[in-house]
Design a protein around this motif. Structure first.
Motif, PDB file in Angstrom:
ATOM      1  N   UNK A 101      33.346  33.219  28.670  1.00  0.00           N
ATOM      2  CA  UNK A 101      34.307  32.747  27.668  1.00  0.00           C
ATOM      3  C   UNK A 101      33.681  32.676  26.281  1.00  0.00           C
ATOM      4  N   UNK A 102      32.429  32.267  26.225  1.00  0.00           N
ATOM      5  CA  UNK A 102      31.728  32.222  24.942  1.00  0.00           C
ATOM      6  C   UNK A 102      31.533  33.632  24.386  1.00  0.00           C
ATOM      7  N   UNK A 103      31.215  34.579  25.254  1.00  0.00           N
ATOM      8  CA  UNK A 103      31.067  35.965  24.811  1.00  0.00           C
ATOM      9  C   UNK A 103      32.397  36.522  24.314  1.00  0.00           C
ATOM     10  N   UNK A 104      33.485  36.195  24.998  1.00  0.00           N
ATOM     11  CA  UNK A 104      34.813  36.616  24.542  1.00  0.00           C
ATOM     12  C   UNK A 104      35.138  35.989  23.192  1.00  0.00           C
ATOM     13  N   UNK A 105      34.770  34.730  23.026  1.00  0.00           N
ATOM     14  CA  UNK A 105      35.016  34.043  21.766  1.00  0.00           C
ATOM     15  C   UNK A 105      34.220  34.697  20.634  1.00  0.00           C
ATOM     16  N   UNK A 106      32.931  34.945  20.872  1.00  0.00           N
ATOM     17  CA  UNK A 106      32.086  35.548  19.846  1.00  0.00           C
ATOM     18  C   UNK A 106      32.521  36.962  19.498  1.00  0.00           C
ATOM     19  N   UNK A 107      33.116  37.664  20.458  1.00  0.00           N
ATOM     20  CA  UNK A 107      33.550  39.042  20.204  1.00  0.00           C
ATOM     21  C   UNK A 107      35.009  39.111  19.759  1.00  0.00           C
ATOM     22  N   UNK A 108      35.610  37.947  19.515  1.00  0.00           N
ATOM     23  CA  UNK A 108      37.022  37.865  19.097  1.00  0.00           C
ATOM     24  C   UNK A 108      37.936  38.585  20.080  1.00  0.00           C
ATOM     25  N   UNK A 148      37.260  41.199  21.947  1.00  0.00           N
ATOM     26  CA  UNK A 148      36.948  42.621  22.145  1.00  0.00           C
ATOM     27  C   UNK A 148      36.204  42.754  23.474  1.00  0.00           C
ATOM     28  N   UNK A 149      36.874  43.341  24.468  1.00  0.00           N
ATOM     29  CA  UNK A 149      36.330  43.414  25.823  1.00  0.00           C
ATOM     30  C   UNK A 149      34.986  44.127  25.887  1.00  0.00           C
ATOM     31  N   UNK A 150      34.868  45.275  25.263  1.00  0.00           N
ATOM     32  CA  UNK A 150      33.623  46.052  25.324  1.00  0.00           C
ATOM     33  C   UNK A 150      32.473  45.276  24.696  1.00  0.00           C
ATOM     34  N   UNK A 151      32.726  44.669  23.548  1.00  0.00           N
ATOM     35  CA  UNK A 151      31.685  43.882  22.889  1.00  0.00           C
ATOM     36  C   UNK A 151      31.334  42.653  23.733  1.00  0.00           C
ATOM     37  N   UNK A 152      32.336  42.016  24.330  1.00  0.00           N
ATOM     38  CA  UNK A 152      32.085  40.842  25.172  1.00  0.00           C
ATOM     39  C   UNK A 152      31.227  41.219  26.377  1.00  0.00           C
ATOM     40  N   UNK A 153      31.490  42.376  26.974  1.00  0.00           N
ATOM     41  CA  UNK A 153      30.672  42.838  28.104  1.00  0.00           C
ATOM     42  C   UNK A 153      29.225  43.037  27.654  1.00  0.00           C
ATOM     43  N   UNK A 154      29.042  43.652  26.492  1.00  0.00           N
ATOM     44  CA  UNK A 154      27.686  43.861  25.960  1.00  0.00           C
ATOM     45  C   UNK A 154      26.981  42.522  25.740  1.00  0.00           C
ATOM     46  N   UNK A 155      27.692  41.572  25.133  1.00  0.00           N
ATOM     47  CA  UNK A 155      27.110  40.250  24.896  1.00  0.00           C
ATOM     48  C   UNK A 155      26.770  39.547  26.206  1.00  0.00           C
ATOM     49  N   UNK A 203      24.144  43.471  35.421  1.00  0.00           N
ATOM     50  CA  UNK A 203      24.406  44.904  35.292  1.00  0.00           C
ATOM     51  C   UNK A 203      25.813  45.103  34.722  1.00  0.00           C
ATOM     52  N   UNK A 204      26.126  46.327  34.379  1.00  0.00           N
ATOM     53  CA  UNK A 204      27.397  46.639  33.726  1.00  0.00           C
ATOM     54  C   UNK A 204      28.594  46.238  34.580  1.00  0.00           C
ATOM     55  N   UNK A 205      28.561  46.541  35.881  1.00  0.00           N
ATOM     56  CA  UNK A 205      29.701  46.255  36.753  1.00  0.00           C
ATOM     57  C   UNK A 205      29.945  44.746  36.876  1.00  0.00           C
ATOM     58  N   UNK A 206      28.892  43.972  37.071  1.00  0.00           N
ATOM     59  CA  UNK A 206      29.054  42.526  37.201  1.00  0.00           C
ATOM     60  C   UNK A 206      29.542  41.917  35.880  1.00  0.00           C
ATOM     61  N   UNK A 207      29.018  42.379  34.767  1.00  0.00           N
ATOM     62  CA  UNK A 207      29.447  41.875  33.455  1.00  0.00           C
ATOM     63  C   UNK A 207      30.917  42.202  33.213  1.00  0.00           C
ATOM     64  N   UNK A 224      36.442  40.515  32.520  1.00  0.00           N
ATOM     65  CA  UNK A 224      37.838  40.771  32.863  1.00  0.00           C
ATOM     66  C   UNK A 224      38.467  39.596  33.599  1.00  0.00           C
ATOM     67  N   UNK A 225      37.717  38.940  34.481  1.00  0.00           N
ATOM     68  CA  UNK A 225      38.295  37.800  35.203  1.00  0.00           C
ATOM     69  C   UNK A 225      38.511  36.589  34.291  1.00  0.00           C
ATOM     70  N   UNK A 226      37.799  36.547  33.169  1.00  0.00           N
ATOM     71  CA  UNK A 226      37.973  35.438  32.240  1.00  0.00           C
ATOM     72  C   UNK A 226      38.906  35.775  31.077  1.00  0.00           C
ATOM     73  N   UNK A 227      39.390  36.996  31.026  1.00  0.00           N
ATOM     74  CA  UNK A 227      40.307  37.390  29.952  1.00  0.00           C
ATOM     75  C   UNK A 227      41.679  36.747  30.130  1.00  0.00           C
ATOM     76  N   UNK A 228      41.980  36.205  31.305  1.00  0.00           N
ATOM     77  CA  UNK A 228      43.259  35.532  31.515  1.00  0.00           C
ATOM     78  C   UNK A 228      43.371  34.267  30.669  1.00  0.00           C
TER      79      UNK A 228
END
Length: 108
Positions: free
Chosen positions: A68-75, A77-84, A92-96, A101-105
């Protein structure tokens, strides 16, 4: 009837209930040994995600809060949130991707 998202130490449950007490009873009846972590009203259909199936059983780190913090920091942006998230946790990429995605709700 409101829809509630209920997070326990092992599951995320989204279910219809009359009120918060009724939502708590749903968890108690289905998963009597789970500890309630969070209870929030939500606008979607009923579903459950096992944290174990997602590989999120590490109790030393709250992956939902990090996601959720990564989603917040990336405003949102899913791709940026995954990177963060990958940088924060070493996942790894799949787990991130699953975590973000499960927290985007949450409305991101």
């Amino acid at each position: 009837m409101p829809l509630f998202e209920i997070e326990t130490n092992s599951h995320i449950i989204i279910t219809w209930a009359e009120d918060e007490d009724a939502a708590r009873n749903v968890v108690h009846e289905a998963y009597p040994h789970d500890e309630l972590v969070r209870l929030t009203k939500r606008p979607r259909d009923t579903w459950v995600i096992s944290k174990g199936a997602l590989g999120l059983t590490n109790t030393t780190l709250d992956p939902c809060m990090v996601a959720r913090e990564c989603l917040n920091r990336s405003a949102g942006d899913k791709v940026n949130a995954i990177r963060l998230y990958r940088m924060e946790t070493g996942s790894d990429l799949d787990q991130a991707r699953k975590m973000i995605e499960s927290n985007m709700v949450m409305g991101w």
